[in-house]
Design an enzyme around this catalytic site. Structure first.
Site, PDB file in Angstrom:
ATOM      1  N   HIS A  87       9.629   0.224  -0.283  1.00  0.00           N
ATOM      2  CA  HIS A  87      10.025   0.427   1.114  1.00  0.00           C
ATOM      3  C   HIS A  87      11.147  -0.485   1.607  1.00  0.00           C
ATOM      4  O   HIS A  87      11.749  -0.218   2.649  1.00  0.00           O
ATOM      5  CB  HIS A  87       8.815   0.298   2.048  1.00  0.00           C
ATOM      6  N   ASP A 120       6.083  -5.352  -5.727  1.00  0.00           N
ATOM      7  CA  ASP A 120       6.290  -3.943  -6.077  1.00  0.00           C
ATOM      8  C   ASP A 120       6.388  -3.074  -4.824  1.00  0.00           C
ATOM      9  O   ASP A 120       7.109  -2.068  -4.815  1.00  0.00           O
ATOM     10  CB  ASP A 120       5.142  -3.442  -6.960  1.00  0.00           C
ATOM     11  N   GLU A 132       3.804   2.660   5.865  1.00  0.00           N
ATOM     12  CA  GLU A 132       4.171   1.818   4.730  1.00  0.00           C
ATOM     13  C   GLU A 132       3.272   0.589   4.804  1.00  0.00           C
ATOM     14  O   GLU A 132       2.854   0.172   5.899  1.00  0.00           O
ATOM     15  CB  GLU A 132       5.641   1.417   4.770  1.00  0.00           C
ATOM     16  N   ASP A 139       3.106   8.896   8.847  1.00  0.00           N
ATOM     17  CA  ASP A 139       3.239   8.203   7.568  1.00  0.00           C
ATOM     18  C   ASP A 139       3.196   6.701   7.828  1.00  0.00           C
ATOM     19  O   ASP A 139       3.578   6.234   8.915  1.00  0.00           O
ATOM     20  CB  ASP A 139       4.553   8.577   6.871  1.00  0.00           C
ATOM     21  N   HIS A 163      11.476   4.506   0.654  1.00  0.00           N
ATOM     22  CA  HIS A 163      10.464   5.096   1.525  1.00  0.00           C
ATOM     23  C   HIS A 163      10.594   4.491   2.922  1.00  0.00           C
ATOM     24  O   HIS A 163      10.771   3.283   3.072  1.00  0.00           O
ATOM     25  CB  HIS A 163       9.061   4.825   0.988  1.00  0.00           C
ATOM     26  N   ASP A 218      10.004   9.705   6.323  1.00  0.00           N
ATOM     27  CA  ASP A 218       9.063  10.512   5.541  1.00  0.00           C
ATOM     28  C   ASP A 218       8.243  11.438   6.431  1.00  0.00           C
ATOM     29  O   ASP A 218       7.921  12.566   6.035  1.00  0.00           O
ATOM     30  CB  ASP A 218       8.142   9.603   4.732  1.00  0.00           C
TER      31      ASP A 218
END
Length: 240
Positions: free
Chosen positions: A58, A53, A10, A8, A153, A158
């Site tokens: 995160h 945003d 970010e 995963d 997140h 994740d």
């Protein structure tokens, strides 16, 4: 040996084509359907500002990332770790798009040439649960995977949740009629069970049960947009 990596990322935003960058990578390793603990996790200085945003999702601020290594500094370690493995990603197109953008900056081959295979667990979930929400949070709830620590997140968190979700989604791969015995030299001997010893009772459905089953199949076909296999197979017969 089957080696799978749950990955995963970010990012600073949603579009690598607009210059958004990776700021975190998390990887969880599974070998022969067992989590090994041989995981990788990197925070990365994106050399640009986060979108507001994205920070809300995160929580990784520009100040926090300022002293972290750039992607070029961790690329060799990350790619060596991932090379040849099946890489499982939820909504793979998003993460692979960002990874490819980073690799292009370094004149490296695209991600698909590094991974042994790329599996999109979101597509798997949509086939298993048509018409339902298949976000990672929704799958955790449906498959009873504890995600209570996921307030923000995080790539490694994740990836770990995805590994548990994937194990639950694919648990049917483990046969109930095969005995696996581990010997003293750590090899595994697999023996088929003689099914002739079992006598199975077959219960015929009632008319009401048949009608309920037909209605359920209709609902599933509608939810999948007419993509169910049984309707495709039935079409030539009905045409004849």
């Amino acid at each position: 040996m089957t080696r799978q990596i749950f990955l995963d990322t970010e990012t600073t935003g949603l579009s690598p084509d607009s210059g958004d960058r990776i700021i975190e990578v998390g990887c969880v390793e599974m070998v022969n359907r067992k989590l090994t603990g041989n995981n990788k996790h990197f925070y990365i200085n994106p050399e640009r500002a986060n979108h507001e945003d994205a920070v809300k999702i995160h929580g990784l601020t520009d100040e926090f990332l300022a002293d972290k290594p750039v992607f070029a500094a961790i690329a060799d370690e990350l790619l060596e770790y991932l090379e040849g493995a099946e890489i499982i990603i939820h909504n793979a197109g998003f993460d692979v798009g960002f990874l490819n953008a980073e690799l292009r900056r370094l004149a490296r081959p695209p991600f698909a040439e590094i991974a042994g295979a790329i599996t999109d667990s979101l597509l798997m979930a949509r086939e298993m649960f048509p018409g339902k929400s298949n976000s990672l949070d929704a799958l955790c709830k449906r498959l009873e995977v504890d995600n209570s620590n996921r307030t923000l997140h995080g790539a490694l968190l994740d990836a770990g949740l995805l590994a548990e979700v994937y194990i639950n989604m694919t648990r049917g791969q483990d046969s109930l009629v095969i005995d696996a015995v581990e010997s003293s030299d750590n090899t595994v001997a697999v023996a088929d069970t003689d099914l002739s010893q079992f006598k199975l009772i077959v219960l015929e459905p009632t008319a009401d049960e048949l009608a309920a089953h037909a209605a359920m199949l209709q609902d599933l076909d509608k939810a999948s947009g007419g993509k169910t296999l049984w309707t495709r197979e039935a079409a030539p017969a009905s045409a004849a």
